[in-house]
Design a protein around this motif. Structure first.
Motif, PDB file in Angstrom:
ATOM      1  N   ASN A 125       0.828  -1.216   0.000  1.00 25.08           N
ATOM      2  CA  ASN A 125       0.000   0.000   0.000  1.00 25.08           C
ATOM      3  C   ASN A 125       0.861   1.264   0.000  1.00 25.08           C
ATOM      4  O   ASN A 125       0.535   2.268   0.624  1.00 25.08           O
ATOM      5  N   LYS A 126       1.975   1.190  -0.741  1.00 20.83           N
ATOM      6  CA  LYS A 126       2.886   2.330  -0.831  1.00 20.83           C
ATOM      7  C   LYS A 126       2.974   2.802  -2.278  1.00 20.83           C
ATOM      8  O   LYS A 126       2.929   1.995  -3.206  1.00 20.83           O
ATOM      9  N   THR A 127       3.091   4.116  -2.437  1.00 20.73           N
ATOM     10  CA  THR A 127       3.256   4.696  -3.764  1.00 20.73           C
ATOM     11  C   THR A 127       4.376   5.727  -3.733  1.00 20.73           C
ATOM     12  O   THR A 127       4.708   6.262  -2.666  1.00 20.73           O
ATOM     13  N   GLN A 128       4.921   5.998  -4.887  1.00 24.19           N
ATOM     14  CA  GLN A 128       5.907   7.068  -5.013  1.00 24.19           C
ATOM     15  C   GLN A 128       5.764   7.706  -6.385  1.00 24.19           C
ATOM     16  O   GLN A 128       5.669   7.021  -7.403  1.00 24.19           O
ATOM     17  N   SER A 129       5.744   9.033  -6.380  1.00 28.65           N
ATOM     18  CA  SER A 129       5.566   9.787  -7.607  1.00 28.65           C
ATOM     19  C   SER A 129       6.905  10.349  -8.075  1.00 28.65           C
ATOM     20  O   SER A 129       7.683  10.873  -7.274  1.00 28.65           O
ATOM     21  N   ILE A 130       7.169  10.236  -9.379  1.00 20.31           N
ATOM     22  CA  ILE A 130       8.408  10.743  -9.968  1.00 20.31           C
ATOM     23  C   ILE A 130       8.055  11.749 -11.055  1.00 20.31           C
ATOM     24  O   ILE A 130       7.565  11.363 -12.123  1.00 20.31           O
ATOM     25  N   PRO A 131       8.266  13.032 -10.834  1.00 20.06           N
ATOM     26  CA  PRO A 131       8.001  14.022 -11.894  1.00 20.06           C
ATOM     27  C   PRO A 131       8.912  13.791 -13.094  1.00 20.06           C
ATOM     28  O   PRO A 131      10.065  13.386 -12.949  1.00 20.06           O
ATOM     29  N   PHE A 132       8.382  14.048 -14.278  1.00 20.20           N
ATOM     30  CA  PHE A 132       9.196  13.895 -15.486  1.00 20.20           C
ATOM     31  C   PHE A 132      10.441  14.784 -15.426  1.00 20.20           C
ATOM     32  O   PHE A 132      11.489  14.434 -15.968  1.00 20.20           O
ATOM     33  N   ASN A 133      10.318  15.922 -14.761  1.00 18.68           N
ATOM     34  CA  ASN A 133      11.458  16.853 -14.655  1.00 18.68           C
ATOM     35  C   ASN A 133      12.597  16.275 -13.831  1.00 18.68           C
ATOM     36  O   ASN A 133      13.731  16.745 -13.936  1.00 18.68           O
ATOM     37  N   ASP A 134      12.293  15.269 -12.982  1.00 16.49           N
ATOM     38  CA  ASP A 134      13.349  14.614 -12.206  1.00 16.49           C
ATOM     39  C   ASP A 134      14.032  13.515 -13.012  1.00 16.49           C
ATOM     40  O   ASP A 134      15.064  12.988 -12.589  1.00 16.49           O
ATOM     41  N   GLU A 140      18.875  25.002 -15.658  1.00 17.65           N
ATOM     42  CA  GLU A 140      18.066  26.213 -15.494  1.00 17.65           C
ATOM     43  C   GLU A 140      18.858  27.472 -15.801  1.00 17.65           C
ATOM     44  O   GLU A 140      18.316  28.447 -16.320  1.00 17.65           O
ATOM     45  N   SER A 141      20.143  27.471 -15.487  1.00 16.52           N
ATOM     46  CA  SER A 141      20.954  28.659 -15.739  1.00 16.52           C
ATOM     47  C   SER A 141      21.076  28.934 -17.233  1.00 16.52           C
ATOM     48  O   SER A 141      21.160  30.088 -17.658  1.00 16.52           O
ATOM     49  N   SER A 142      21.081  27.884 -18.055  1.00 14.06           N
ATOM     50  CA  SER A 142      21.162  28.061 -19.504  1.00 14.06           C
ATOM     51  C   SER A 142      19.933  28.792 -20.023  1.00 14.06           C
ATOM     52  O   SER A 142      20.035  29.673 -20.886  1.00 14.06           O
ATOM     53  N   TYR A 143      18.775  28.442 -19.493  1.00 15.33           N
ATOM     54  CA  TYR A 143      17.545  29.119 -19.920  1.00 15.33           C
ATOM     55  C   TYR A 143      17.532  30.563 -19.432  1.00 15.33           C
ATOM     56  O   TYR A 143      17.102  31.473 -20.128  1.00 15.33           O
ATOM     57  N   TYR A 144      18.042  30.757 -18.211  1.00 10.31           N
ATOM     58  CA  TYR A 144      18.035  32.102 -17.624  1.00 10.31           C
ATOM     59  C   TYR A 144      18.958  33.043 -18.402  1.00 10.31           C
ATOM     60  O   TYR A 144      18.599  34.187 -18.684  1.00 10.31           O
ATOM     61  N   TYR A 145      20.139  32.557 -18.760  1.00 11.64           N
ATOM     62  CA  TYR A 145      21.123  33.422 -19.415  1.00 11.64           C
ATOM     63  C   TYR A 145      20.948  33.496 -20.936  1.00 11.64           C
ATOM     64  O   TYR A 145      21.173  34.535 -21.549  1.00 11.64           O
ATOM     65  N   TYR A 146      20.561  32.348 -21.549  1.00 16.52           N
ATOM     66  CA  TYR A 146      20.543  32.300 -23.009  1.00 16.52           C
ATOM     67  C   TYR A 146      19.143  32.098 -23.601  1.00 16.52           C
ATOM     68  O   TYR A 146      18.982  32.131 -24.816  1.00 16.52           O
ATOM     69  N   GLY A 147      18.155  31.878 -22.736  1.00 17.02           N
ATOM     70  CA  GLY A 147      16.791  31.702 -23.211  1.00 17.02           C
ATOM     71  C   GLY A 147      16.563  30.380 -23.915  1.00 17.02           C
ATOM     72  O   GLY A 147      15.584  30.215 -24.639  1.00 17.02           O
ATOM     73  N   GLN A 148      17.466  29.406 -23.704  1.00 19.09           N
ATOM     74  CA  GLN A 148      17.342  28.097 -24.333  1.00 19.09           C
ATOM     75  C   GLN A 148      17.384  27.008 -23.271  1.00 19.09           C
ATOM     76  O   GLN A 148      18.256  27.021 -22.399  1.00 19.09           O
ATOM     77  N   ALA A 149      16.405  26.096 -23.344  1.00 24.79           N
ATOM     78  CA  ALA A 149      16.393  24.969 -22.408  1.00 24.79           C
ATOM     79  C   ALA A 149      17.441  23.953 -22.843  1.00 24.79           C
ATOM     80  O   ALA A 149      17.499  23.557 -24.011  1.00 24.79           O
ATOM     81  N   LYS A 150      18.280  23.542 -21.917  1.00 27.61           N
ATOM     82  CA  LYS A 150      19.363  22.620 -22.225  1.00 27.61           C
ATOM     83  C   LYS A 150      19.256  21.386 -21.329  1.00 27.61           C
ATOM     84  O   LYS A 150      19.268  21.489 -20.108  1.00 27.61           O
ATOM     85  N   GLU A 151      19.134  20.219 -21.949  1.00 27.98           N
ATOM     86  CA  GLU A 151      19.061  18.968 -21.197  1.00 27.98           C
ATOM     87  C   GLU A 151      20.461  18.588 -20.711  1.00 27.98           C
ATOM     88  O   GLU A 151      21.425  18.668 -21.463  1.00 27.98           O
ATOM     89  N   THR A 152      20.535  18.159 -19.464  1.00 23.64           N
ATOM     90  CA  THR A 152      21.842  17.815 -18.895  1.00 23.64           C
ATOM     91  C   THR A 152      21.961  16.352 -18.479  1.00 23.64           C
ATOM     92  O   THR A 152      23.003  15.734 -18.678  1.00 23.64           O
ATOM     93  N   GLU A 153      20.885  15.792 -17.879  1.00 22.55           N
ATOM     94  CA  GLU A 153      20.991  14.432 -17.335  1.00 22.55           C
ATOM     95  C   GLU A 153      19.704  13.647 -17.565  1.00 22.55           C
ATOM     96  O   GLU A 153      18.615  14.227 -17.641  1.00 22.55           O
ATOM     97  N   PHE A 154      19.862  12.322 -17.661  1.00 15.00           N
ATOM     98  CA  PHE A 154      18.730  11.402 -17.710  1.00 15.00           C
ATOM     99  C   PHE A 154      18.841  10.499 -16.493  1.00 15.00           C
ATOM    100  O   PHE A 154      19.765   9.705 -16.373  1.00 15.00           O
ATOM    101  N   ASP A 155      17.887  10.630 -15.566  1.00 15.53           N
ATOM    102  CA  ASP A 155      17.948   9.898 -14.302  1.00 15.53           C
ATOM    103  C   ASP A 155      16.811   8.886 -14.199  1.00 15.53           C
ATOM    104  O   ASP A 155      16.250   8.668 -13.139  1.00 15.53           O
ATOM    105  N   GLY A 156      16.466   8.282 -15.327  1.00 15.50           N
ATOM    106  CA  GLY A 156      15.360   7.330 -15.339  1.00 15.50           C
ATOM    107  C   GLY A 156      15.618   6.112 -14.483  1.00 15.50           C
ATOM    108  O   GLY A 156      14.805   5.747 -13.630  1.00 15.50           O
ATOM    109  N   GLU A 157      16.768   5.466 -14.676  1.00 12.79           N
ATOM    110  CA  GLU A 157      17.040   4.239 -13.933  1.00 12.79           C
ATOM    111  C   GLU A 157      17.185   4.503 -12.444  1.00 12.79           C
ATOM    112  O   GLU A 157      16.655   3.755 -11.613  1.00 12.79           O
TER     113      GLU A 157
END
Length: 456
Positions: A125-134, A140-157
């Motif tokens: 009876n336990k659940t855990q939610s994982i946001p796609f953003n995680d 975030e700094s790339s978007y703030y300074y250059y206005g472009q979203a930059k992917e850095t890591e994939f933490d799926g596993e």
């Protein structure tokens, strides 16, 4: 029947057969496992599941449902493809898609949120939610300074394996981390990895609290800048002698720490008053940046690939006491090479120095366990995010989880999505060959062929 009609009939029948074959082939392919239908061609192998995940899924004895909650048109295909691989590896894993646009009532019933993976186990009876953003992390700094979203890591596993372990296990442990001596704080990466293994970190001030809690199964002292007080030394020593487990990142300090040194020496290790260097295995011409020798045969080094490397910076040095106290056994798991040196303001002493060791003391009932690392840089946030292929964090998590009988290290670091470029750090003869010789040879060869054909 005319010849034209016969030919048209054959063509129609052949077309029907081809269409039927294509439909059947698509049905067969659709039922194949995701790993067969889609090969992992990514540079950092983001879809490839490691041994930790495989072992967890093989041992799974409870049913788990992974709900992909979101608008199917907007869910990143990398996430859906990755999740399906878990279902392929275990019959206990079921993957369901919940359309948050068409079926908001189902989202509400599950107590889920949009753009998440909801991992649920009915047995616990336990659940855990994982946001796609995680899972797909952005700079975030790339978007703030250059206005472009930059992917850095994939933490799926890391996220999903940790969540499955969490919802299927009733075990939850607390690590007590001392404060009040200028201790270093854990970085986000280390905190996340501890959480993935169901380990909660709680701070404790021994002087203020006056004791080590009864439920403490691991006391961690992380790079204290100042020494333990006399009362604290007594508390830690008594806790160990009653079968406690302590993990210390001693580190190098210019200040004397006799009480901390006394706790360590009581378990067969000397914390030397100097800094470790290595004249053989070092990084970027700096002997204080050491690639340590990893010793096999220890729980701390389980799962550490012999081809991978750890890196420690500006480390202290440990040596083993020649005549060990009764009942004490010391197992080094990380050392300098035989080109190691102990550097003090006054001298340099050659030798092999211990950078990490486990000391155990046999008691009438059970045993006490002291794990010592001579440097806190092993878990330094900037070091491990800059060099994601190091085994530093695996060594740390093994050192932590080996103190618990019912906790496994399921902490998996995220994989980089940064574009990597091949570089030749030291060209030498290879640089001359590829930059000058081969292009010049190709040019000359082409010129000779052109001249020969022109004469013809």
């Amino acid at each position: 029947m005319t010849r034209k009609l016969k030919k048209g009939g054959y063509t129609a029948i052949l077309s029907v057969i081809v269409i039927a074959a294509v439909i059947i082939l698509n049905m067969i392919v659709g039922r194949l496992p995701e790993k067969v239908r889609q090969w992992d061609m990514s540079s950092s192998q983001i879809y490839t599941l490691g041994g930790t995940t495989s072992d967890l899924l093989k041992a799974l004895d409870k049913d788990v449902t992974i709900y992909v909650v979101g608008d199917p048109a907007n869910v990143d295909k990398r996430i859906t493809s990755f999740v399906k691989r878990y279902g392929d590896l275990s019959g206990h894993i079921k993957v369901e898609t919940v359309d948050s646009v068409l079926h908001p009532e189902q989202v509400k019933k599950l107590n889920a949120t949009d753009s998440t993976l909801l991992v649920s186990c009915e047995a616990t009876n336990k659940t855990q939610s994982i946001p796609f953003n995680d899972i797909i992390k952005m700079d975030e700094s790339s978007y703030y300074y250059y206005g472009q979203a930059k992917e850095t890591e994939f933490d799926g596993e890391g996220q999903l394996t940790g969540a499955i372990s969490h919802v299927t296990s009733d075990v939850s442990k607390t690590i007590y981390v001392t404060e009040g001596h200028g201790e270093a704080e854990f970085g986000k990466t280390v905190t996340d990895m501890l959480g993935k293994s169901n380990l909660t970190v709680t701070s404790i001030n021994l002087l203020k609290d006056g004791k080590i809690p009864e439920d403490c199964e691991l006391l961690l002292i992380n790079a204290p800048a100042s020494d333990l007080a006399n009362d604290e030394k007594t508390m830690v020593s008594d806790y160990l002698d009653k079968g406690g487990h302590v993990l210390i990142f001693a580190g190098y300090s210019e200040k004397e720490r006799p009480n901390l040194t006394s706790v360590i020496s009581a378990y067969g290790l000397n914390l030397e008053n100097g800094m470790a260097a290595d004249t053989k295995n070092f990084y970027q011409n700096n002997p204080y940046y050491i690639f340590p020798t990893i010793e096999s045969g220890s729980e701390v080094t389980n799962g550490v690939d012999t081809k991978s490397a750890a890196l420690v910076l500006q480390s202290g040095a440990l040596t083993q006491i020649q005549n060990l106290p009764e009942g004490i056994s010391v197992t080094p798991f990380m050392q300098t090479s035989d080109g190691g040196m102990l550097v003090t303001p006054d001298a340099q002493k050659k030798g092999t120095y211990i950078l990490g060791a486990v000391s155990e003391k046999k008691l009438d009932t059970g045993s006490a366990r002291l794990t010592v690392f001579s440097t806190p840089s092993l878990i330094d946030e900037s070091l491990n995010t800059s060099f994601t292929n190091l085994s530093n964090l695996t060594l740390f998590m093994n050192a932590v989880t080996s103190n618990f009988e019912d906790v496994a290290n399921v902490s998996i670091p995220s994989k980089s999505l940064e574009v990597t470029y091949n570089t030749v750090t030291h060209g030498g003869m290879w640089g001359i060959l590829f930059i000058l010789v081969i292009p010049a040879a190709a040019l000359c060869c082409g010129l000779m062929i052109w001249l020969k054909r022109r004469r013809l």
